[in-house]
Design an enzyme around this catalytic site. Sequence first.
Site, short mmCIF file in Angstrom:
data_model
loop_
_atom_site.label_atom_id
_atom_site.label_comp_id
_atom_site.label_asym_id
_atom_site.label_seq_id
_atom_site.Cartn_x
_atom_site.Cartn_y
_atom_site.Cartn_z
N TRP A 103 0.81 -1.22 0.00
CA TRP A 103 0.00 0.00 0.00
C TRP A 103 0.85 1.27 0.00
O TRP A 103 0.52 2.24 -0.68
CB TRP A 103 -1.01 0.00 1.15
CG TRP A 103 -2.13 -0.95 0.87
CD1 TRP A 103 -2.39 -2.12 1.51
CD2 TRP A 103 -3.11 -0.84 -0.17
NE1 TRP A 103 -3.47 -2.74 0.94
CE2 TRP A 103 -3.93 -1.98 -0.08
CE3 TRP A 103 -3.38 0.10 -1.17
CZ2 TRP A 103 -5.01 -2.20 -0.96
CZ3 TRP A 103 -4.44 -0.12 -2.04
CH2 TRP A 103 -5.23 -1.25 -1.93
N ASP A 173 -1.27 6.83 6.25
CA ASP A 173 -2.42 6.08 5.74
C ASP A 173 -2.80 5.07 6.83
O ASP A 173 -2.16 4.03 6.95
CB ASP A 173 -2.04 5.38 4.43
CG ASP A 173 -3.15 4.43 3.96
OD1 ASP A 173 -4.20 4.35 4.62
OD2 ASP A 173 -2.93 3.76 2.92
N LYS A 197 -12.81 -0.88 7.26
CA LYS A 197 -12.13 -1.93 8.03
C LYS A 197 -12.36 -1.71 9.53
O LYS A 197 -12.87 -2.58 10.22
CB LYS A 197 -10.64 -1.93 7.73
CG LYS A 197 -10.34 -2.21 6.26
CD LYS A 197 -8.88 -1.98 5.96
CE LYS A 197 -8.62 -1.94 4.49
NZ LYS A 197 -8.76 -3.22 3.80
N1 PMP Z 1 -4.37 1.74 2.20
C1 PMP Z 1 -4.39 0.64 2.97
C2 PMP Z 1 -3.38 0.50 4.08
C3 PMP Z 1 -5.35 -0.36 2.74
O1 PMP Z 1 -5.38 -1.45 3.51
C4 PMP Z 1 -6.28 -0.19 1.69
C5 PMP Z 1 -7.37 -1.20 1.40
N2 PMP Z 1 -7.07 -2.50 1.63
C6 PMP Z 1 -6.19 0.97 0.91
C7 PMP Z 1 -5.23 1.91 1.20
C8 PMP Z 1 -7.15 1.21 -0.22
O2 PMP Z 1 -8.38 1.52 0.32
P1 PMP Z 1 -9.67 1.79 -0.56
O3 PMP Z 1 -10.05 0.49 -1.16
O4 PMP Z 1 -10.64 2.31 0.47
O5 PMP Z 1 -9.34 2.81 -1.58
#
Ligand code: PMP
Length: 358
Positions: A103, A173, A197
């Site tokens: 990520w 993030d 989450k």
């Molecule tokens: N950052 C992290 C640390 C994540 O775990 C996720 C989703 N698994 C995201 C960003 C992306 O999130 P979204 O699907 O809400 O755009």
Amino acid sequence: MGHQGHYFAAGPAALPAPVKQQIQDDILHYQDTSISILELGHRSEAFTNILNQARHYMRALYAIPDNYQILFVQGGATLHFDAVPLNLLGSYTCATYIDTGLWSAKAARSAQKYIQVETFNGLQSQAGRQSCIDPSEWVIHPDSAYVHFTPNETVDGINCANPIKSPVPVVADMTSCLLMRELNVADFGCIYSGAQKTLGIAGLSVVIVRDDLLDRVHASTPELCRYDLHAQHQSIVNTSPVFACYVMQLMLQWVSEQGGVSAMVAASRQRAKIIYEAIDANECWSNTVAPENRSVINAVFQGQSQAHVEKLLTQAEACGLTGLQGHRKVGGVRVSMYNGTPLCAVEKLADMIGSIRL
Ligand code: PMP
């Protein structure tokens, strides 16, 4: 299987049972309105109250100082991979991104469209084990508008400590760890998180941003991505995702009633201890993250062979334990344990992880 099961997916993720029960009631009639929560208007007094309460709980849970805005923005965390550089660039030319996994790397790639990205590899590998480089040793480019990191790498199962001091604003993030991690908000310039989450359902994200950073926004930033506009309009810039905001408010209230972030952290540690002990006690499984950097939220592990993984997933599913498939990029098994995951579910799964043999 249905209602008897336990859900370990990475997100959208398990919600606490009382929150789901409340939602069920409010689907037909929301409080003293004669309408469903699904029909509630974003300009109504009832919705204004929902947002006010959500802000109130969030501010109290993290003792967020008055010079920080709490914004509710339609869309997921990925939106902020673009919105963060657009909002925080100002007259700076670069930003530092700490790379600790899937990520954080994705966030860095998105930012490259707007700024020069200086990437710092935040991981090291010793004797086959991965660990995070201590934030005090991060090399942050001195001209950076900010330094970005991902405290909990949801796919890789890696937990990185919060930086205590940084010469430039820290952006985090926190999509898989907000409300599950202790924070001193004053150490951060901006925190963002998708809601699906740890604090609700998909379609909504939360941004906590320091006031003095709001005047850095790039002129061509889409309106719905502008943190300053959200701050100015109390997060009602267009039709808000009313239902997602409402679920978030219920989650924030539930977390507060359970004893707040410290109670969530204690429950999280307890779950993680049980799961990692089961993984470590059975040689069918391997996890290559150094113990101090193992995510207490997403436990990611591999089987000696794919047959071990399949056996566990099949057995688990037969007992109503689902959502355990590893991310498609890394395979194996991933046990995601968010605030809505009860301890009994974790104990049941740990027994199974410990007992798998071929
Ligand atoms: N950052 C992290 C640390 C994540 O775990 C996720 C989703 N698994 C995201 C960003 C992306 O999130 P979204 O699907 O809400 O755009």
